[in-house]
Design a protein around this motif. Structure first.
Motif, short mmCIF file in Angstrom:
data_model
loop_
_atom_site.label_atom_id
_atom_site.label_comp_id
_atom_site.label_asym_id
_atom_site.label_seq_id
_atom_site.Cartn_x
_atom_site.Cartn_y
_atom_site.Cartn_z
N VAL A 189 0.85 -1.20 0.00
CA VAL A 189 0.00 0.00 0.00
C VAL A 189 0.88 1.25 0.00
N SER A 190 1.87 1.30 0.88
CA SER A 190 2.78 2.45 0.95
C SER A 190 3.53 2.64 -0.36
N LEU A 191 3.99 1.54 -0.95
CA LEU A 191 4.70 1.61 -2.21
C LEU A 191 3.83 2.22 -3.30
N ARG A 192 2.61 1.75 -3.44
CA ARG A 192 1.71 2.25 -4.48
C ARG A 192 1.35 3.72 -4.24
N LEU A 193 1.11 4.10 -2.99
CA LEU A 193 0.83 5.50 -2.69
C LEU A 193 2.01 6.39 -3.05
N ASP A 194 3.21 5.95 -2.71
CA ASP A 194 4.42 6.73 -3.05
C ASP A 194 4.62 6.81 -4.55
N GLN A 195 4.36 5.72 -5.27
CA GLN A 195 4.47 5.74 -6.74
C GLN A 195 3.52 6.77 -7.33
N ALA A 196 2.30 6.81 -6.83
CA ALA A 196 1.32 7.76 -7.34
C ALA A 196 1.74 9.19 -7.03
N ALA A 197 2.19 9.44 -5.82
CA ALA A 197 2.63 10.80 -5.44
C ALA A 197 3.82 11.24 -6.26
N GLN A 198 4.70 10.30 -6.59
CA GLN A 198 5.88 10.63 -7.40
C GLN A 198 5.48 11.17 -8.78
N GLU A 199 4.36 10.69 -9.31
CA GLU A 199 3.87 11.15 -10.61
C GLU A 199 3.45 12.63 -10.58
N LEU A 200 3.21 13.17 -9.41
CA LEU A 200 2.80 14.58 -9.29
C LEU A 200 3.96 15.54 -9.25
N ARG A 201 5.16 15.03 -9.06
CA ARG A 201 6.33 15.91 -8.98
C ARG A 201 6.67 16.46 -10.36
N PRO A 202 7.03 17.76 -10.41
CA PRO A 202 7.35 18.36 -11.71
C PRO A 202 8.61 17.80 -12.34
#
Length: 105
Positions: free
Chosen positions: A92-105
């Motif tokens: 769960v933590s891995l997937r959440l972090d992967q998704a948040a990483q996509e928001l970085r410019p």
């Protein structure tokens, strides 16, 4: 709409890092022992998390994992939807972090 047998959990946090405008982000795959995370833009400074999980009775663990995610990322203006089929807290933590990483410019 929630499927029969699924547990639904909802969390809301106030964020300090506005995500701004972004296309929806989808990571992971709904399947045995895995989950998908969808991030969508939302108005305001909130970060809402909606969980639908087949693993009933783990609300305290979900709360801890989601709170840890928010503490690390402080997202604002984001709706997080999680569709889970029994993923471990680490996944769960891995997937959440992967998704948040996509928001970085």
């Amino acid at each position: 709409m929630t499927q029969p047998g699924l547990e639904t959990l909802d969390y809301r946090f106030t964020g300090t890092r506005p995500a701004g405008a972004f296309a929806p982000v989808l990571v992971g795959v709904v399947g045995s022992g895995n989950l998908e995370v969808l991030l969508e833009p939302a108005p305001g400074d909130g970060c809402s998390v909606h969980v639908e999980t087949s693993a009933r009775g783990f609300g305290a663990i979900w709360a801890a994992v989601v709170r840890d995610f928010h503490t690390r990322h402080q997202l604002a203006g984001v709706q997080v939807s999680i569709h889970d089929m029994g993923a471990t807290p680490a996944v769960v933590s891995l997937r959440l972090d992967q998704a948040a990483q996509e928001l970085r410019p």
